[in-house]
Design a protein around this motif. Structure first.
Motif, PDB file in Angstrom:
ATOM      1  N   SER A 150       0.668  -1.174  -0.051  1.00 47.66           N
ATOM      2  CA  SER A 150       0.092   0.065  -0.026  1.00 47.66           C
ATOM      3  C   SER A 150       0.980   1.200   0.010  1.00 47.66           C
ATOM      4  O   SER A 150       1.718   1.498   0.884  1.00 47.66           O
ATOM      5  N   THR A 151       0.590   1.929  -1.069  1.00 46.30           N
ATOM      6  CA  THR A 151       1.370   3.318  -0.960  1.00 46.30           C
ATOM      7  C   THR A 151       0.699   4.436  -0.607  1.00 46.30           C
ATOM      8  O   THR A 151      -0.543   4.948  -1.015  1.00 46.30           O
ATOM      9  N   ARG A 152       1.071   4.805   0.536  1.00 47.12           N
ATOM     10  CA  ARG A 152       0.228   6.241   1.239  1.00 47.12           C
ATOM     11  C   ARG A 152       1.092   7.170   0.743  1.00 47.12           C
ATOM     12  O   ARG A 152       2.302   7.515   0.644  1.00 47.12           O
ATOM     13  N   VAL A 153       0.300   8.625   0.443  1.00 54.77           N
ATOM     14  CA  VAL A 153       0.629   9.835  -0.001  1.00 54.77           C
ATOM     15  C   VAL A 153       0.371  10.822   1.364  1.00 54.77           C
ATOM     16  O   VAL A 153      -0.699  10.891   1.638  1.00 54.77           O
ATOM     17  N   VAL A 200       2.874   8.406  -7.805  1.00 52.95           N
ATOM     18  CA  VAL A 200       1.901   7.208  -7.529  1.00 52.95           C
ATOM     19  C   VAL A 200       1.730   6.220  -8.842  1.00 52.95           C
ATOM     20  O   VAL A 200       1.547   5.259  -9.092  1.00 52.95           O
ATOM     21  N   GLY A 217       3.173   3.428  -7.586  1.00 55.80           N
ATOM     22  CA  GLY A 217       2.183   3.086  -6.663  1.00 55.80           C
ATOM     23  C   GLY A 217       2.111   1.567  -6.662  1.00 55.80           C
ATOM     24  O   GLY A 217       2.125   0.793  -7.674  1.00 55.80           O
ATOM     25  N   GLY A 218       2.066   1.149  -5.111  1.00 52.43           N
ATOM     26  CA  GLY A 218       2.164  -0.418  -4.772  1.00 52.43           C
ATOM     27  C   GLY A 218       3.573  -1.015  -4.954  1.00 52.43           C
ATOM     28  O   GLY A 218       3.688  -1.940  -4.441  1.00 52.43           O
ATOM     29  N   VAL A 224       4.974   8.163  -0.074  1.00 48.92           N
ATOM     30  CA  VAL A 224       5.312   9.450  -0.776  1.00 48.92           C
ATOM     31  C   VAL A 224       4.942  10.730  -0.101  1.00 48.92           C
ATOM     32  O   VAL A 224       3.813  10.885   0.227  1.00 48.92           O
TER      33      VAL A 224
END
Length: 305
Positions: free
Chosen positions: A3-6, A158, A162-163, A168
């Motif tokens: 999981s990519t968090r911004v 992203v 992303g993933g 970020v």
């Protein structure tokens, strides 16, 4: 797939990002040029993860970011000319390639086995805060898949990674918009390895081998074919204008190269997402910064290897 968090640039987010980096994970962070994918430059596994995430060739060295000249001199050997350049332009969008110190703790994968190292002191407060929080030099290539359009916004990161990365840091759009100038400095003089926002008088343009990032023939590339020096749009083309050449969008209607550099990658991302299957870009005349923009566009338009 992770999981990519911004998250916005705050002290708390910097503290979290520093923890991830010290655990060996790369995070995306804004700089004044483009967003970088930062990892501990002394940790070979962490740097190898950057290469893997980007799909970057391991013969292509990385820039090491440090907080100040004193930190840079603990890693590289600075001639009087290199030191004068650093004092004049740091912090800022200039990377200086110097001999690597024998007692440096930089992982060899960072330099791609070369005896030199590329060093930069960035000015953006987010990466400066991250450098101070980690107390590590940070290898930070652009935060995108290798060879593709560089990211100037968190959303670009992203879309590309992303993933693949956990975090970020969103610091808004990049101010400069194109990567740093790269100069090799030695007792034999200055060699220009990559054009960028800063013009270095007296630097001789180098043309042999891969000594620094951004020297691959095909780089900064959209997924669509690119036609340069276009004065109008042909069928199926999304035209990026400049100055007197109007397009669907314009790098700068007034022909301002500073504005054009800041908008370059953003508009290439926009053109790549448009319905038209082809991209055309207006001529960018002039020397200095316009030549740096043309360098990026020529690599974007080059045949894929």
């Amino acid at each position: 797939m992770i999981s990519t968090r911004v998250l916005p640039f705050t002290d708390e987010v910097i503290e979290e990002a520093a923890g991830l980096i010290l655990e060996g994970m790369p995070v995306a962070v804004p700089t004044e040029t483009v967003y970088g994918l930062a990892a501990d430059a002394t940790n070979p596994q962490a740097v190898a993860r950057v290469y893997a995430v980007k799909g970057r060739p391991e013969f292509n060295p990385l820039i090491v970011h440090v907080p100040d000249l004193a930190a840079a001199e603990r890693i590289g050997e600075f001639s009087s000319q290199a030191r004068a350049l650093a004092e004049l332009h740091w912090p800022g969008p200039l990377t200086i390639v110097v001999p690597l110190r024998e007692d440096s703790k930089i992982a060899s994968v960072v330099t791609a086995g070369l005896t030199t190292v590329a060093l930069r002191v960035p000015s953006h407060p987010a990466i400066q805060a991250l450098l101070l929080a980690t107390a590590r030099p940070l290898a930070a290539p652009s935060a995108n898949a290798s060879g593709r359009i560089s990211p100037t916004r968190a959303a670009h990161v992203v879309a590309s990674l992303g993933g693949e990365i956990p975090l970020v840091i969103d610091g808004g759009p990049s101010e400069r918009g194109i990567e740093s100038t790269i100069v090799a400095a030695s007792n034999d003089g200055l060699r220009l390895l990559r054009r960028g926002p800063i013009e270095i008088p007296g630097a001789v343009e180098a043309s042999q081998g891969i000594e620094a990032p951004g020297q691959l023939a095909s780089h900064y590339a959209p997924s669509k074919p690119v036609r340069l020096d276009a004065t109008d749009a042909q069928q199926g083309e999304y035209l990026i204008g400049y100055g007197p050449v109007a397009g669907q969008v314009s790098l700068s209607t007034s022909g301002d190269p500073v504005e054009a550099a800041a908008r370059l990658f953003d508009l290439l991302h926009q053109a790549d997402a448009a319905t038209e299957p082809l991209i055309a870009i207006a001529p960018i005349p002039g020397e200095g910064l316009p030549a740096a923009i043309r360098d990026r566009l020529q690599r974007a338009a080059a045949p894929r290897s």
